[in-house]
Write a protein that holds these residues in place. Structure first.
Motif, PDB file in Angstrom:
ATOM      1  N   TYR A  44       0.831  -1.200   0.000  1.00  9.47           N
ATOM      2  CA  TYR A  44       0.000   0.000   0.000  1.00  9.47           C
ATOM      3  C   TYR A  44       0.870   1.257   0.000  1.00  9.47           C
ATOM      4  O   TYR A  44       0.625   2.211  -0.748  1.00  9.47           O
ATOM      5  N   LEU A  45       1.914   1.255   0.825  1.00  7.60           N
ATOM      6  CA  LEU A  45       2.777   2.427   0.921  1.00  7.60           C
ATOM      7  C   LEU A  45       3.577   2.631  -0.359  1.00  7.60           C
ATOM      8  O   LEU A  45       3.763   3.772  -0.800  1.00  7.60           O
ATOM      9  N   VAL A  46       4.048   1.553  -0.949  1.00 12.20           N
ATOM     10  CA  VAL A  46       4.785   1.670  -2.212  1.00 12.20           C
ATOM     11  C   VAL A  46       3.891   2.276  -3.286  1.00 12.20           C
ATOM     12  O   VAL A  46       4.312   3.164  -4.046  1.00 12.20           O
ATOM     13  N   GLN A  47       2.645   1.833  -3.351  1.00  9.64           N
ATOM     14  CA  GLN A  47       1.705   2.382  -4.327  1.00  9.64           C
ATOM     15  C   GLN A  47       1.449   3.863  -4.069  1.00  9.64           C
ATOM     16  O   GLN A  47       1.429   4.679  -4.999  1.00  9.64           O
ATOM     17  N   GLU A  48       1.272   4.220  -2.783  1.00  9.27           N
ATOM     18  CA  GLU A  48       1.016   5.613  -2.436  1.00  9.27           C
ATOM     19  C   GLU A  48       2.217   6.491  -2.781  1.00  9.27           C
ATOM     20  O   GLU A  48       2.067   7.600  -3.296  1.00  9.27           O
ATOM     21  N   ARG A  49       3.421   6.001  -2.508  1.00  9.47           N
ATOM     22  CA  ARG A  49       4.628   6.764  -2.850  1.00  9.47           C
ATOM     23  C   ARG A  49       4.756   6.933  -4.354  1.00  9.47           C
ATOM     24  O   ARG A  49       5.084   8.030  -4.841  1.00  9.47           O
ATOM     25  N   ALA A 223      -7.519  -4.034   5.494  1.00  6.84           N
ATOM     26  CA  ALA A 223      -6.264  -4.759   5.715  1.00  6.84           C
ATOM     27  C   ALA A 223      -5.143  -3.810   6.131  1.00  6.84           C
ATOM     28  O   ALA A 223      -4.321  -4.135   6.998  1.00  6.84           O
ATOM     29  N   VAL A 224      -5.121  -2.626   5.517  1.00  4.05           N
ATOM     30  CA  VAL A 224      -4.098  -1.634   5.856  1.00  4.05           C
ATOM     31  C   VAL A 224      -4.320  -1.108   7.264  1.00  4.05           C
ATOM     32  O   VAL A 224      -3.386  -0.981   8.062  1.00  4.05           O
ATOM     33  N   LYS A 225      -5.583  -0.795   7.583  1.00  4.34           N
ATOM     34  CA  LYS A 225      -5.891  -0.267   8.915  1.00  4.34           C
ATOM     35  C   LYS A 225      -5.546  -1.289   9.995  1.00  4.34           C
ATOM     36  O   LYS A 225      -5.001  -0.940  11.047  1.00  4.34           O
ATOM     37  N   SER A 226      -5.835  -2.557   9.744  1.00  2.00           N
ATOM     38  CA  SER A 226      -5.521  -3.603  10.715  1.00  2.00           C
ATOM     39  C   SER A 226      -4.016  -3.733  10.919  1.00  2.00           C
ATOM     40  O   SER A 226      -3.528  -3.816  12.057  1.00  2.00           O
ATOM     41  N   ALA A 227      -3.261  -3.718   9.828  1.00  2.00           N
ATOM     42  CA  ALA A 227      -1.807  -3.815   9.931  1.00  2.00           C
ATOM     43  C   ALA A 227      -1.236  -2.608  10.664  1.00  2.00           C
ATOM     44  O   ALA A 227      -0.312  -2.731  11.481  1.00  2.00           O
TER      45      ALA A 227
END
Length: 342
Positions: A44-49, A223-227
């Motif tokens: 998720y972070l790689v995509q956002e970056r 899934a992101v919020k849980s992680a």
């Protein structure tokens, strides 16, 4: 300011007291949860970056291994974006999306945050973090005419940086900035022990904390919020000890120390605040403006809380970009005595 005196040095360590910065930073390091969860968050972070035009990088500077995001052309003026207490570089991704087409953007994980690594006994006081940040920007060769922006505790670090390195600071942008204010009236500033209510320590805490620090929290995949929540739970004890140290320091220092520091800043300054900030109340924005030599009238965003960089990134950029364009044409008043300081 080259060598802070003892009173000043003790004061700036206390700047983070009123920060209560977002404990919702999306860090991924040292997770003890299943690998699939960690991978989901990393993806998720790689995509956002990528969408923001940013790439993850690392560099060793002395005893610190810095992790940072970089985007935009190095031929353009550089912006240094500084996150707040318990946050990380990815808190700025949404804003950086609007900046990288026009500027060179650097966003580090501060020492003891995110993926930046320090020795176990690292001094995390604001003066030492600021000095370390200077060594970092020198190592990547962006210190000249640097545009510095900071959110919450990052705002106090940005203020110290602008005060300590006035010849090299082209502009300053402060968002819901931490400080010791006479007009501060939230329960978090009156009784810093209540900052512990912002620590994510068990399942379900993240949702509550997000609504305390933000008026309208952005939606995230489950899934992101849980992680994200599971990682923050692993950091709860560390954050609790940090707040205990800050509470002890708060018994000693006063708004006068903050005012003395802020009055030394020469850089043109933009102040932005969320009107519904429950952590550092909006009234202090005008107090901060009154202390700065070259500050514009504060920008107040309605229906926004303590985290405009996540709640209203498009509005933040819409005010910041014209300010940046204007300040790039300004000469440093320390180098040109024809430009008034007030």
């Amino acid at each position: 300011m080259t060598q802070p005196g003892s009173n000043f040095s003790r004061f700036v360590r206390n700047l983070c007291l009123v920060t209560a910065c977002c404990f919702t930073g999306m860090a991924v390091a040292q997770s003890t949860k299943p690998n699939t969860e960690k991978i989901n968050l990393q993806n998720y972070l790689v995509q956002e970056r990528n969408e923001a035009g940013l790439k993850a990088r690392t560099i060793q500077v002395g005893e610190i291994s810095w992790a940072y995001n970089e985007g935009g052309s190095r031929q353009k003026p550089t912006i240094l974006l500084i996150h707040g207490l318990a946050g990380n570089r990815d808190n700025w991704n949404r804003v950086a999306h609007f900046l990288t087409p026009y500027y060179h953007v650097i966003i580090p994980d501060l020492p003891n945050n995110g993926e930046t690594r320090t020795p176990e006994n690292f001094d995390a006081s604001v003066p030492n973090v600021t000095e370390s940040l200077r060594r970092f920007v020198e190592a990547i060769d962006v210190e000249d005419k640097l545009n510095v922006a900071g959110h919450s505790l990052g705002g106090s670090i940005a203020t110290v940086y602008a005060s300590q390195y006035p010849f090299d600071t082209q502009s300053l942008f402060l968002l819901n900035s931490a400080g010791i204010y006479t007009q501060a009236k939230t329960r978090y500033s009156k009784d810093p022990v209540t900052l512990k209510q912002l620590i994510v320590s068990k399942p379900g805490d993240l949702e509550q904390v997000m609504h305390r620090v933000m008026q309208n929290p952005p939606s995230l995949p489950n899934a992101v919020k849980s992680a994200q929540e599971n990682y923050l739970i692993t950091q709860a004890a560390k954050n609790g000890k940090l707040i205990d140290q800050l509470v002890a320091l708060n018994r000693i220092y006063t708004p006068e120390s903050f005012a003395r520091l802020t009055r030394t800043v020469e850089a043109p300054t933009l102040i932005l605040w969320g009107k519904q900030d429950k952590i550092i109340n909006v009234e202090v924005a005008n107090e901060l403006k009154s202390l700065l030599k070259r500050a514009e009238a504060p920008v107040i965003l309605n229906n926004v809380g303590h985290m405009p960089i996540l709640e209203a990134e498009q509005e933040v950029a819409a005010y910041y970009l014209p300010f940046l364009a204007k300040t790039q044409k300004m000469k440093n008043p320390l180098a040109d005595k024809l430009i008034p300081l007030n």
